[in-house]
Design a protein around this motif. Structure first.
Motif, PDB file in Angstrom:
ATOM      1  N   VAL A 112       0.827  -1.207   0.000  1.00  0.00           N
ATOM      2  CA  VAL A 112       0.000   0.000   0.000  1.00  0.00           C
ATOM      3  C   VAL A 112       0.864   1.261   0.000  1.00  0.00           C
ATOM      4  CG1 VAL A 112      -1.735   1.313   1.282  1.00  0.00           C
ATOM      5  CG2 VAL A 112      -1.919  -1.170   1.108  1.00  0.00           C
ATOM      6  N   THR A 113       1.969   1.261   0.738  1.00  0.00           N
ATOM      7  CA  THR A 113       2.838   2.431   0.769  1.00  0.00           C
ATOM      8  C   THR A 113       3.411   2.713  -0.619  1.00  0.00           C
ATOM      9  OG1 THR A 113       3.405   1.950   3.060  1.00  0.00           O
ATOM     10  CG2 THR A 113       4.858   3.461   1.870  1.00  0.00           C
ATOM     11  N   ALA A 114       3.826   1.680  -1.319  1.00  0.00           N
ATOM     12  CA  ALA A 114       4.340   1.858  -2.676  1.00  0.00           C
ATOM     13  C   ALA A 114       3.242   2.362  -3.607  1.00  0.00           C
ATOM     14  CB  ALA A 114       4.925   0.545  -3.206  1.00  0.00           C
ATOM     15  N   GLN A 115       2.018   1.882  -3.413  1.00  0.00           N
ATOM     16  CA  GLN A 115       0.904   2.337  -4.243  1.00  0.00           C
ATOM     17  C   GLN A 115       0.641   3.829  -4.017  1.00  0.00           C
ATOM     18  OE1 GLN A 115      -2.120  -0.354  -2.879  1.00  0.00           O
ATOM     19  NE2 GLN A 115      -1.555  -1.954  -4.336  1.00  0.00           N
ATOM     20  N   ILE A 116       0.618   4.242  -2.745  1.00  0.00           N
ATOM     21  CA  ILE A 116       0.372   5.649  -2.422  1.00  0.00           C
ATOM     22  C   ILE A 116       1.470   6.518  -3.013  1.00  0.00           C
ATOM     23  CG2 ILE A 116       0.298   7.328  -0.533  1.00  0.00           C
ATOM     24  CD1 ILE A 116      -1.085   5.075   1.142  1.00  0.00           C
ATOM     25  N   PHE A 117       2.714   6.094  -2.835  1.00  0.00           N
ATOM     26  CA  PHE A 117       3.852   6.849  -3.362  1.00  0.00           C
ATOM     27  C   PHE A 117       3.735   7.003  -4.875  1.00  0.00           C
ATOM     28  CE2 PHE A 117       8.251   7.321  -4.789  1.00  0.00           C
ATOM     29  CZ  PHE A 117       8.680   8.345  -3.963  1.00  0.00           C
ATOM     30  N   TRP A 118       3.415   5.910  -5.544  1.00  0.00           N
ATOM     31  CA  TRP A 118       3.274   5.930  -7.003  1.00  0.00           C
ATOM     32  C   TRP A 118       2.165   6.903  -7.416  1.00  0.00           C
ATOM     33  CZ3 TRP A 118       6.018   3.735 -10.928  1.00  0.00           C
ATOM     34  CH2 TRP A 118       5.436   3.751 -12.191  1.00  0.00           C
ATOM     35  N   LEU A 119       1.016   6.780  -6.784  1.00  0.00           N
ATOM     36  CA  LEU A 119      -0.123   7.611  -7.159  1.00  0.00           C
ATOM     37  C   LEU A 119       0.120   9.089  -6.873  1.00  0.00           C
ATOM     38  CD1 LEU A 119      -3.035   5.299  -6.009  1.00  0.00           C
ATOM     39  CD2 LEU A 119      -2.463   5.930  -8.359  1.00  0.00           C
ATOM     40  N   LYS A 120       0.731   9.409  -5.746  1.00  0.00           N
ATOM     41  CA  LYS A 120       0.997  10.812  -5.410  1.00  0.00           C
ATOM     42  C   LYS A 120       1.949  11.453  -6.409  1.00  0.00           C
ATOM     43  CE  LYS A 120       0.091  11.010  -0.490  1.00  0.00           C
ATOM     44  NZ  LYS A 120       0.651  11.363   0.819  1.00  0.00           N
ATOM     45  N   ASN A 121       2.843  10.658  -6.964  1.00  0.00           N
ATOM     46  CA  ASN A 121       3.800  11.201  -7.916  1.00  0.00           C
ATOM     47  C   ASN A 121       3.293  11.189  -9.353  1.00  0.00           C
ATOM     48  OD1 ASN A 121       6.504  11.959  -6.622  1.00  0.00           O
ATOM     49  ND2 ASN A 121       5.887  10.102  -5.569  1.00  0.00           N
ATOM     50  N   ARG A 122       2.320  10.342  -9.637  1.00  0.00           N
ATOM     51  CA  ARG A 122       1.850  10.221 -11.018  1.00  0.00           C
ATOM     52  C   ARG A 122       0.496  10.872 -11.268  1.00  0.00           C
ATOM     53  NH1 ARG A 122       4.911   6.503 -14.538  1.00  0.00           N
ATOM     54  NH2 ARG A 122       2.962   6.477 -15.651  1.00  0.00           N
ATOM     55  N   LYS A 123      -0.322  10.993 -10.231  1.00  0.00           N
ATOM     56  CA  LYS A 123      -1.680  11.487 -10.415  1.00  0.00           C
ATOM     57  C   LYS A 123      -1.902  12.698  -9.510  1.00  0.00           C
ATOM     58  CE  LYS A 123      -4.572   8.838 -11.999  1.00  0.00           C
ATOM     59  NZ  LYS A 123      -5.244   8.869 -13.238  1.00  0.00           N
ATOM     60  N   PRO A 124      -2.079  13.877 -10.073  1.00  0.00           N
ATOM     61  CA  PRO A 124      -2.220  15.099  -9.264  1.00  0.00           C
ATOM     62  C   PRO A 124      -3.335  15.036  -8.221  1.00  0.00           C
ATOM     63  CG  PRO A 124      -1.987  15.647 -11.583  1.00  0.00           C
ATOM     64  CD  PRO A 124      -2.113  14.151 -11.502  1.00  0.00           C
ATOM     65  N   GLU A 125      -4.425  14.357  -8.523  1.00  0.00           N
ATOM     66  CA  GLU A 125      -5.538  14.323  -7.570  1.00  0.00           C
ATOM     67  C   GLU A 125      -5.210  13.536  -6.295  1.00  0.00           C
ATOM     68  OE1 GLU A 125      -6.547  11.140 -10.725  1.00  0.00           O
ATOM     69  OE2 GLU A 125      -5.678  13.118 -10.702  1.00  0.00           O
ATOM     70  N   TRP A 126      -4.124  12.762  -6.292  1.00  0.00           N
ATOM     71  CA  TRP A 126      -3.705  12.003  -5.113  1.00  0.00           C
ATOM     72  C   TRP A 126      -2.704  12.774  -4.250  1.00  0.00           C
ATOM     73  CZ3 TRP A 126      -5.073   7.204  -3.155  1.00  0.00           C
ATOM     74  CH2 TRP A 126      -6.002   6.511  -3.905  1.00  0.00           C
TER      75      TRP A 126
END
Length: 156
Positions: A112-126
């Motif tokens: 989950v931590t890797a998923q959050i990190f990925w999304l925060k860096n790739r998707k502005p809405e995260w």
């Protein structure tokens, strides 16, 4: 006349060495140390010699992609086979050899931590801080800006 120290790094061998250090994940500070120069000097070399800048950029690009792929793999989870080998003595020849004794398929669950990190860096809405893009130009008044933000102007 003495040759400038940067010239050795402009040769094919020098550029290849710089690219390899960058690909190995060394920081600019570590690369400068390996070159025998200060970090500031390395920055000057990069500014003044595009070949040095591009060699370092090529090397860093490779390792950045590898890390991105590893992060994505960790975020999604994956399976792998764990192989156990034991040192066995051959009864006929007396020679010792490694023999596979067990193969187990293991699963690494999505992280989950890797998923959050990925999304925060790739998707502005995260992202924690949302970027606000407004249609502003230099002639807009304070009231125009406030109205676009959903606030009330001074005249109200």
């Amino acid at each position: 006349m003495a040759k400038g120290k940067y010239e050795e790094w402009l040769t094919a061998d020098g550029l290849l060495k710089l690219e390899a250090w960058a690909r190995d994940g060394l920081t600019d500070e570590q690369i400068a140390h390996n070159m025998g120069v200060s970090t500031a000097t390395l920055y000057n070399y990069k500014r003044d010699h595009i070949e040095i800048l591009e060699a370092l950029k090529r090397g860093k690009e490779v390792v950045d992609i590898e890390v991105e792929n590893a992060l994505l793999k960790r975020a999604k989870g994956y399976k792998y086979t764990e192989v156990t080998k034991e040192l066995i003595t051959n009864k006929e020849t007396g020679e010792k050899e490694l023999v596979v004794t067990k193969e187990v398929i293991k699963e690494v669950l999505p992280d989950v931590t890797a998923q959050i990190f990925w999304l925060k860096n790739r998707k502005p809405e995260w992202r924690d801080k949302q970027e606000m893009y407004m249609n502003l130009n230099a002639t807009d008044t304070f009231d125009d800006i406030l109205s676009q933000l959903g606030g009330k102007g001074l005249e109200e």
